[in-house]
Scaffold this active site. Structure first.
Site, PDB file in Angstrom:
ATOM      1  N   TYR A 144     -14.276  34.724  77.047  1.00 21.40           N
ATOM      2  CA  TYR A 144     -15.321  35.109  78.008  1.00 21.40           C
ATOM      3  C   TYR A 144     -15.461  34.039  79.096  1.00 21.40           C
ATOM      4  O   TYR A 144     -15.358  34.336  80.287  1.00 21.40           O
ATOM      5  CB  TYR A 144     -16.635  35.292  77.255  1.00 21.40           C
ATOM      6  N   ASN A 173     -29.021  33.830  81.014  1.00 16.61           N
ATOM      7  CA  ASN A 173     -29.470  34.808  79.998  1.00 16.61           C
ATOM      8  C   ASN A 173     -30.561  35.747  80.524  1.00 16.61           C
ATOM      9  O   ASN A 173     -31.664  35.299  80.845  1.00 16.61           O
ATOM     10  CB  ASN A 173     -30.018  34.086  78.767  1.00 16.61           C
ATOM     11  N   ARG A 185     -27.231  39.892  71.018  1.00 17.97           N
ATOM     12  CA  ARG A 185     -27.793  38.727  71.710  1.00 17.97           C
ATOM     13  C   ARG A 185     -29.188  38.435  71.155  1.00 17.97           C
ATOM     14  O   ARG A 185     -29.803  39.277  70.507  1.00 17.97           O
ATOM     15  CB  ARG A 185     -27.823  38.972  73.220  1.00 17.97           C
ATOM     16  N   PHE A 190     -33.909  39.404  67.811  1.00 18.79           N
ATOM     17  CA  PHE A 190     -35.232  38.994  67.311  1.00 18.79           C
ATOM     18  C   PHE A 190     -36.220  40.164  67.363  1.00 18.79           C
ATOM     19  O   PHE A 190     -36.991  40.384  66.425  1.00 18.79           O
ATOM     20  CB  PHE A 190     -35.793  37.818  68.127  1.00 18.79           C
ATOM     21  N   GLN A 208     -31.650  24.557  69.994  1.00 20.88           N
ATOM     22  CA  GLN A 208     -30.893  24.809  71.237  1.00 20.88           C
ATOM     23  C   GLN A 208     -31.781  25.595  72.203  1.00 20.88           C
ATOM     24  O   GLN A 208     -32.658  26.346  71.752  1.00 20.88           O
ATOM     25  CB  GLN A 208     -29.570  25.553  70.951  1.00 20.88           C
ATOM     26  N   THR A 209     -31.558  25.424  73.497  1.00 20.41           N
ATOM     27  CA  THR A 209     -32.433  26.092  74.477  1.00 20.41           C
ATOM     28  C   THR A 209     -31.661  27.100  75.327  1.00 20.41           C
ATOM     29  O   THR A 209     -30.454  26.985  75.508  1.00 20.41           O
ATOM     30  CB  THR A 209     -33.085  25.074  75.444  1.00 20.41           C
ATOM     31  N   ARG A 210     -32.415  28.076  75.821  1.00 22.64           N
ATOM     32  CA  ARG A 210     -31.925  29.025  76.817  1.00 22.64           C
ATOM     33  C   ARG A 210     -33.086  29.300  77.771  1.00 22.64           C
ATOM     34  O   ARG A 210     -34.262  29.125  77.416  1.00 22.64           O
ATOM     35  CB  ARG A 210     -31.473  30.353  76.193  1.00 22.64           C
TER      36      ARG A 210
HETATM   37  P1  NAD Z   1     -23.403  45.105  78.827  1.00 19.62           P
HETATM   38  O1  NAD Z   1     -22.430  44.863  77.733  1.00 19.62           O
HETATM   39  O2  NAD Z   1     -24.603  45.915  78.551  1.00 19.62           O
HETATM   40  O3  NAD Z   1     -22.667  45.768  80.079  1.00 19.62           O
HETATM   41  C1  NAD Z   1     -21.298  45.675  80.347  1.00 19.62           C
HETATM   42  C2  NAD Z   1     -20.798  47.056  80.772  1.00 19.62           C
HETATM   43  O4  NAD Z   1     -19.400  46.968  81.102  1.00 19.62           O
HETATM   44  C3  NAD Z   1     -20.905  48.085  79.631  1.00 19.62           C
HETATM   45  O5  NAD Z   1     -21.413  49.295  80.126  1.00 19.62           O
HETATM   46  C4  NAD Z   1     -19.461  48.243  79.164  1.00 19.62           C
HETATM   47  O6  NAD Z   1     -19.203  49.488  78.563  1.00 19.62           O
HETATM   48  C5  NAD Z   1     -18.709  48.033  80.467  1.00 19.62           C
HETATM   49  N1  NAD Z   1     -17.326  47.588  80.261  1.00 19.62           N
HETATM   50  C6  NAD Z   1     -16.868  46.624  79.430  1.00 19.62           C
HETATM   51  N2  NAD Z   1     -15.539  46.513  79.528  1.00 19.62           N
HETATM   52  C7  NAD Z   1     -15.140  47.435  80.458  1.00 19.62           C
HETATM   53  C8  NAD Z   1     -13.886  47.798  80.998  1.00 19.62           C
HETATM   54  N3  NAD Z   1     -12.749  47.197  80.604  1.00 19.62           N
HETATM   55  N4  NAD Z   1     -13.839  48.784  81.934  1.00 19.62           N
HETATM   56  C9  NAD Z   1     -14.966  49.414  82.331  1.00 19.62           C
HETATM   57  N5  NAD Z   1     -16.192  49.104  81.855  1.00 19.62           N
HETATM   58  C10 NAD Z   1     -16.272  48.123  80.923  1.00 19.62           C
HETATM   59  O7  NAD Z   1     -23.799  43.668  79.375  1.00 19.62           O
HETATM   60  P2  NAD Z   1     -24.774  43.240  80.554  1.00 19.62           P
HETATM   61  O8  NAD Z   1     -25.718  42.243  80.003  1.00 19.62           O
HETATM   62  O9  NAD Z   1     -25.296  44.409  81.292  1.00 19.62           O
HETATM   63  O10 NAD Z   1     -23.770  42.438  81.498  1.00 19.62           O
HETATM   64  C11 NAD Z   1     -23.285  42.956  82.734  1.00 19.62           C
HETATM   65  C12 NAD Z   1     -22.462  41.896  83.441  1.00 19.62           C
HETATM   66  O11 NAD Z   1     -23.268  40.754  83.710  1.00 19.62           O
HETATM   67  C13 NAD Z   1     -21.265  41.402  82.632  1.00 19.62           C
HETATM   68  O12 NAD Z   1     -20.173  41.192  83.500  1.00 19.62           O
HETATM   69  C14 NAD Z   1     -21.743  40.087  82.069  1.00 19.62           C
HETATM   70  O13 NAD Z   1     -20.675  39.203  81.833  1.00 19.62           O
HETATM   71  C15 NAD Z   1     -22.664  39.599  83.181  1.00 19.62           C
HETATM   72  N6  NAD Z   1     -23.664  38.658  82.653  1.00 19.62           N
HETATM   73  C16 NAD Z   1     -24.739  39.127  81.955  1.00 19.62           C
HETATM   74  C17 NAD Z   1     -25.664  38.209  81.444  1.00 19.62           C
HETATM   75  C18 NAD Z   1     -26.888  38.645  80.691  1.00 19.62           C
HETATM   76  O14 NAD Z   1     -27.618  37.774  80.216  1.00 19.62           O
HETATM   77  N7  NAD Z   1     -27.207  39.904  80.568  1.00 19.62           N
HETATM   78  C19 NAD Z   1     -25.463  36.825  81.634  1.00 19.62           C
HETATM   79  C20 NAD Z   1     -24.342  36.413  82.317  1.00 19.62           C
HETATM   80  C21 NAD Z   1     -23.445  37.333  82.844  1.00 19.62           C
HETATM   81  N1  UDP Z   2     -28.951  33.156  68.406  1.00 20.89           N
HETATM   82  C1  UDP Z   2     -29.769  33.069  67.287  1.00 20.89           C
HETATM   83  N2  UDP Z   2     -29.968  34.181  66.541  1.00 20.89           N
HETATM   84  C2  UDP Z   2     -29.427  35.382  66.851  1.00 20.89           C
HETATM   85  C3  UDP Z   2     -28.607  35.467  67.992  1.00 20.89           C
HETATM   86  C4  UDP Z   2     -28.392  34.340  68.747  1.00 20.89           C
HETATM   87  O1  UDP Z   2     -30.314  31.996  66.973  1.00 20.89           O
HETATM   88  O2  UDP Z   2     -29.670  36.352  66.118  1.00 20.89           O
HETATM   89  C5  UDP Z   2     -28.777  31.949  69.242  1.00 20.89           C
HETATM   90  C6  UDP Z   2     -27.333  31.637  69.618  1.00 20.89           C
HETATM   91  O3  UDP Z   2     -26.717  30.833  68.644  1.00 20.89           O
HETATM   92  C7  UDP Z   2     -27.532  30.908  70.934  1.00 20.89           C
HETATM   93  C8  UDP Z   2     -28.782  31.555  71.538  1.00 20.89           C
HETATM   94  O4  UDP Z   2     -29.436  32.204  70.459  1.00 20.89           O
HETATM   95  O5  UDP Z   2     -27.811  29.547  70.708  1.00 20.89           O
HETATM   96  C9  UDP Z   2     -28.464  32.582  72.619  1.00 20.89           C
HETATM   97  O6  UDP Z   2     -27.505  33.468  72.092  1.00 20.89           O
HETATM   98  P1  UDP Z   2     -27.004  34.765  72.855  1.00 20.89           P
HETATM   99  O7  UDP Z   2     -25.922  35.366  72.019  1.00 20.89           O
HETATM  100  O8  UDP Z   2     -28.164  35.607  73.212  1.00 20.89           O
HETATM  101  O9  UDP Z   2     -26.421  34.235  74.250  1.00 20.89           O
HETATM  102  P2  UDP Z   2     -25.495  32.990  74.686  1.00 20.89           P
HETATM  103  O10 UDP Z   2     -25.202  32.120  73.505  1.00 20.89           O
HETATM  104  O11 UDP Z   2     -24.278  33.630  75.210  1.00 20.89           O
HETATM  105  O12 UDP Z   2     -26.319  32.296  75.685  1.00 20.89           O
END
Ligand code: NAD
Ligand code: UDP
Length: 316
Positions: A144, A173, A185, A190, A208-210
């Site tokens: 990723y 996030n 996630r 939660f 850990q923080t977010r």
């Molecule tokens: P999500 O998984 O709900 O959405 C991703 C969408 O992309 C889904 O509808 C999935 O079916 C589609 N998809 C995956 N692979 C595909 C492919 N090969 N072809 C066509 N469609 C495909 O996740 P989200 O949280 O809505 O994330 C959307 C975008 O934002 C992603 O690119 C993700 O990396 C980015 N992003 C999200 C977050 C967040 O916190 N939500 C943080 C950082 C980046």
């Molecule tokens: N996490 C957790 N319990 C869960 C899912 C995630 O404690 O059930 C923690 C995970 O280890 C990370 C943080 O929460 O430290 C955020 O995780 P998430 O998968 O949402 O996003 P990312 O790690 O990609 O920021």
């Protein structure tokens, strides 16, 4: 009004973006392979003449005539992006090549949903856009993180070499309604656990923080960024409020009104220890900042999940 392609449009963030763009009157094509998204996220838009769905995989070149492209297609939850890591990196890299090739041919502006994961386990805190990150290239998160880093490189090279009109945001996030209950996630885990009266799973010691941004705030930032001419990014978008996972669990339990156990589980490898966006750039150029505080956003998300889980599970 513009014709706009949203890849990953049936996902969590993509569906909220489609809502805003359809509401603004644009002609929206929502492209998705439904790996982590669902048609049910956008069925309410199907009656609109200015909305259409297209089942497609971004690793294959697509042919559409549009003015703008938002590239969101990519699984975002560690559980889902680690399920088939080779497919994840193909989605980021080949997806970027395909949307950029399309944008070049049809002269469209193209937006990339990048991520705070480009900063890896950050040695600088808070993270600003000029920090190059601390990313393991061969770990379980690399499909990723490195996929998204390579996509950024492609965006900037298509811009320099071919003059493609790009916008790159690094999303921190983000949570809200329409997250999949099985997304994996932390916020959805939660909430679903608290609503089901199951133990809350904390990975590691929970220190850990977010920093959690509510979806509506983020999507408003996407559109503002895409509409302006001043800056192409990369630009952080996120909420600078920073919480430990233990604090998040306390808020969720308090808002749901239950007391369940905490089940501590092993911390996955390369899990970043801290994360908080520096949003100075977005504030300066877009006049953007998040407006929804964590507890309010959690309340709205809890209400959505209450309804959703009952629909999925009538015995609940
Ligand atoms: P999500 O998984 O709900 O959405 C991703 C969408 O992309 C889904 O509808 C999935 O079916 C589609 N998809 C995956 N692979 C595909 C492919 N090969 N072809 C066509 N469609 C495909 O996740 P989200 O949280 O809505 O994330 C959307 C975008 O934002 C992603 O690119 C993700 O990396 C980015 N992003 C999200 C977050 C967040 O916190 N939500 C943080 C950082 C980046
Ligand atoms: N996490 C957790 N319990 C869960 C899912 C995630 O404690 O059930 C923690 C995970 O280890 C990370 C943080 O929460 O430290 C955020 O995780 P998430 O998968 O949402 O996003 P990312 O790690 O990609 O920021």
């Amino acid at each position: 009004m513009k014709r706009i392609l949203v890849t990953g449009g049936a996902g969590f963030l993509g569906s909220h973006l489609c809502d805003v763009l359809v509401e603004q009157g644009h002609d929206v094509i929502c492209l998705d392979n439904y790996f982590t998204g669902a048609k049910s996220n956008v069925t309410h838009l199907m009656d609109h003449d200015n909305f259409e769905l297209m089942r497609w995989d971004v690793i294959d070149p697509m042919k559409v005539e549009v003015d703008e492209i938002y590239n969101l297609a990519c699984p975002a939850s560690p559980v889902h992006y680690q399920h088939n890591p080779i497919k994840t990196i193909k989605t980021s890299v080949m997806g970027a090549i395909n949307v950029l090739g399309l944008a070049k041919r049809i002269n469209a502006r193209v937006f990339q949903a990048s991520t705070s994961e480009v900063y890896g386990d950050p040695a600088v805190h808070p993270q600003s856009e000029d920090y190059w990150g601390n990313v393991n290239p061969v770990g379980i998160r690399s499909c990723y993180d490195e996929g998204k880093r390579c996509a950024e490189t492609l965006f900037f090279d298509y811009h320099r070499q071919n003059g493609v009109d790009i916008r790159v945001v690094r999303i921190f996030n983000t949570y809200g309604p329409r997250m999949n209950p099985d997304d994996g996630r932390v916020v959805s885990n939660f909430i679903v656990q608290a609503l089901r009266g199951e133990p809350i799973t904390i990975y590691g010691d929970g220190t850990q923080t977010r920093s959690f941004c509510y979806a509506d705030d983020l999507v408003r930032g996407f559109v503002k960024f895409m509409e302006q001419e001043e800056i192409i990014g990369p630009m952080n978008l996120g909420n600078p409020g920073e919480f430990t996972m233990l604090e998040l669990a306390e808020h969720v339990l308090d808002l749901v009104g239950v007391k369940t156990e905490i089940a501590f589980k092993p911390l996955p490898s390369d899990d970043p220890k801290q994360r908080r966006p520096d949003i100075t750039l977005a504030q300066k150029h877009l006049g953007w900042k998040p407006t929804v505080p964590l507890r309010e956003g959690l309340e709205r998300t809890i209400r959505y999940f209450e309804k959703h889980i009952k629909e999925l599970n009538p015995a609940f």
